[in-house]
Design an enzyme around this catalytic site. Structure first.
Site, PDB file in Angstrom:
ATOM      1  N   HIS A 123       5.573   7.133  -5.494  1.00 20.76           N
ATOM      2  CA  HIS A 123       5.384   5.799  -6.068  1.00 20.76           C
ATOM      3  C   HIS A 123       5.434   5.928  -7.585  1.00 20.76           C
ATOM      4  CE1 HIS A 123       3.084   2.228  -7.365  1.00 20.76           C
ATOM      5  NE2 HIS A 123       3.344   1.693  -6.188  1.00 20.76           N
ATOM      6  N   ASP A 195      -2.339  11.357  -4.608  1.00 21.52           N
ATOM      7  CA  ASP A 195      -2.315   9.900  -4.716  1.00 21.52           C
ATOM      8  C   ASP A 195      -2.637   9.367  -3.324  1.00 21.52           C
ATOM      9  OD1 ASP A 195      -1.688   7.223  -4.729  1.00 21.52           O
ATOM     10  OD2 ASP A 195       0.359   7.470  -5.473  1.00 21.52           O
ATOM     11  N   GLN A 198      -2.341   5.000  -0.351  1.00 19.88           N
ATOM     12  CA  GLN A 198      -1.955   4.578   1.003  1.00 19.88           C
ATOM     13  C   GLN A 198      -2.630   5.405   2.086  1.00 19.88           C
ATOM     14  OE1 GLN A 198      -0.499   1.871   1.428  1.00 19.88           O
ATOM     15  NE2 GLN A 198       0.413   1.482  -0.564  1.00 19.88           N
ATOM     16  N   LYS A 221      -6.422  -1.727  -2.033  1.00 25.35           N
ATOM     17  CA  LYS A 221      -5.765  -1.278  -0.806  1.00 25.35           C
ATOM     18  C   LYS A 221      -6.794  -0.810   0.231  1.00 25.35           C
ATOM     19  CE  LYS A 221      -1.688   0.172  -3.406  1.00 25.35           C
ATOM     20  NZ  LYS A 221      -0.841  -0.992  -3.112  1.00 25.35           N
ATOM     21  N   CYS A 364       8.075  -0.265  -5.845  1.00 24.21           N
ATOM     22  CA  CYS A 364       7.702   0.641  -6.945  1.00 24.21           C
ATOM     23  C   CYS A 364       7.997   2.096  -6.569  1.00 24.21           C
ATOM     24  CB  CYS A 364       6.236   0.471  -7.325  1.00 24.21           C
ATOM     25  SG  CYS A 364       5.836  -1.154  -7.985  1.00 24.21           S
TER      26      CYS A 364
END
Length: 449
Positions: A123, A195, A198, A221, A364
């Site tokens: 991302h 990261d 998600q 999120k 993105c």
């Protein structure tokens, strides 16, 4: 096609907006189906309840003597502990509050004392900060095993301070083997950043057990859409770096010519913090921790399997994958294209004629979409704790109808944005803005997103 039937017909948890009805383009209304969890998940009901209780006590933190200020300070600092425990952080890890994952990753980029290696599938939040630092990019190969070998070869070739990787792709939902990546990084003297924007909403993460040095995530999120994020990890790099922002709260002492900066999380949290956003993340972590992990996992796996197989079975629908054969480990994110229709047109059709919300564009992740041969974008459907089999069924039947009969309404593309033509759907009365077609700006062009 035969309607999908399954026992997974109830949401795994109560979320805000579950009863939302939306206008359709033909004047009817419909229950809203949310397939855009990967962009911003709805708030858990437990989160909104917690904030309702905290709001009357909202005040400044750390320096106020009033009772409300003391309550807000207690909530803010307790949230560090709750979030750290939820993610199984080490006892000496720093828990720094940020605006979102992007802010957290930029903060770590500000603090990293050496070269960085990352993949080409990231991302933008885990790509652009390192690009600006001259990071080394490893191209993902057609297999996960080959990708791990390529990362190991890059780290063996030249030293690096940090390996920065996604936990789960925001485009395809495919999950990377974090423990293996951490072992590779540590074997070559590097630290690893994950990261988890998600991954965290879909999987319980054990920072210590997986060997993660730094982890970043967003509240919006993680069912806490109130504008806060978190960076968790080893404190030494954070304490050695200059403060991310210069301002009140990040200092121990200030004179006219010199400043003594604080250490610990305060060093990078200058200014008045987002007390409510932080409390929302902690409340979400607390609520998710009460759910049965196995039950939630089975719920998501069943819905994801139905979604992937149902879309793949449709003529002219292409489901995107990074690794074709060895990536069965996925979270509830599916990106696809529909032959004969632009992604933005598909998204506009689903919204206007079926009351279904998806995301379209390049998410993105421009380099990844180009790598997958879909540089013009795709459609993304993402599921979460509030999703049901009925939702999946509606989406698949709607796509089948599009392929079989085409749209029942006209659609036009203006400045890269697809919308019904004419647009007749009214906006909610509380906005006082008339209808969608009256808006001066149609929105972010789908091609650029």
């Amino acid at each position: 096609m035969t309607a999908i039937t399954t026992l997974i017909d109830r949401p795994a948890a109560a979320v805000s907006g579950a009863e939302l009805c939306v206008p359709l383009i033909d004047g009817r209304t419909s229950g809203y189906v949310n397939f855009d969890y990967a962009a911003s998940a709805p708030a858990l009901a437990a989160v909104t309840d917690h904030l309702a209780a905290l709001l009357p006590h909202y005040a400044s933190v750390h320096r106020g003597a009033g009772y409300a200020s003391q309550v807000s300070t207690a909530s803010y600092e307790q949230s560090r502990r709750v979030i750290g425990e939820f993610l199984s952080a080490r006892a000496d890890d720093a828990v720094v509050f940020t605006r979102n994952t992007t802010d957290a990753l930029n903060l770590l980029a500000h603090c990293t004392p050496g070269e960085v290696v990352h993949l080409d599938i990231e991302h933008h939040a885990n790509f652009l900060p390192w690009q600006q630092c001259g990071a080394r990019v490893v191209a993902a190969t057609p297999t996960i095993a080959g990708t791990l070998e390529a990362i190991e070869a890059e780290l063996a070739c030249a030293p690096a301070a940090l390996l920065a990787v996604t936990g789960a792709s925001n485009v395809t939902g495919e999950v990377l083997p974090i423990a293996e990546l951490a072992a590779i990084a540590h074997r070559h003297g590097a630290r690893i950043l994950v990261d988890a924007a998600q991954l965290a909403p879909h999987r319980r993460i054990d920072i210590e057990a997986l060997g993660i040095d730094y982890l970043a995530l967003s509240g919006h999120k993680l069912y806490a859409p109130f504008g806060a994020g978190v960076l968790i990890g080893r404190a030494d790099w954070l304490d050695a770096a200059e403060p991310y922002l210069a301002g009140g709260g990040a200092v121990r002492e200030v004179s006219v010519f010199e400043t003594e900066w604080a250490t610990g999380p305060a060093r990078h949290e200058a200014g008045t913090p987002n007390v409510l956003g932080v409390a929302a993340i902690a409340a979400a972590c607390t609520a998710i921790a009460t759910l049965d992990e196995d039950t939630v996992a089975r719920h998501e796996e069943s819905l994801t399997r139905l979604l992937r197989s149902g879309l793949a079975d449709l003529d002219g629908v292409d489901v995107l994958r990074i690794w074709a054969e060895d990536s069965d480990d996925t979270v509830g994110i599916v990106a696809f294209t529909v032959e004969g229709f632009e992604p933005g047109e598909v998204a506009a059709y689903l919204s206007a004629e079926h009351g279904i919300g998806v995301r379209d564009g390049r998410f993105c992740a421009h380099p990844l979409l180009a790598k997958l041969g879909h540089g013009a974008g795709a459609v993304r459907a993402s599921i979460g704790l509030g999703s049901t089999a009925a939702d999946v069924n509606r989406l698949i039947l709607a796509i089948e109808a599009l392929r079989t009969c085409g749209p029942a309404w006209g659609y036009a593309k203006t400045e890269g944005h697809w919308a019904p033509s004419p647009e007749t759907r009214p906006l909610p009365d509380f906005l006082g803005l008339g209808q969608l077609g009256d808006l001066a700006t149609p929105g972010c062009g789908s091609f650029a997103a």
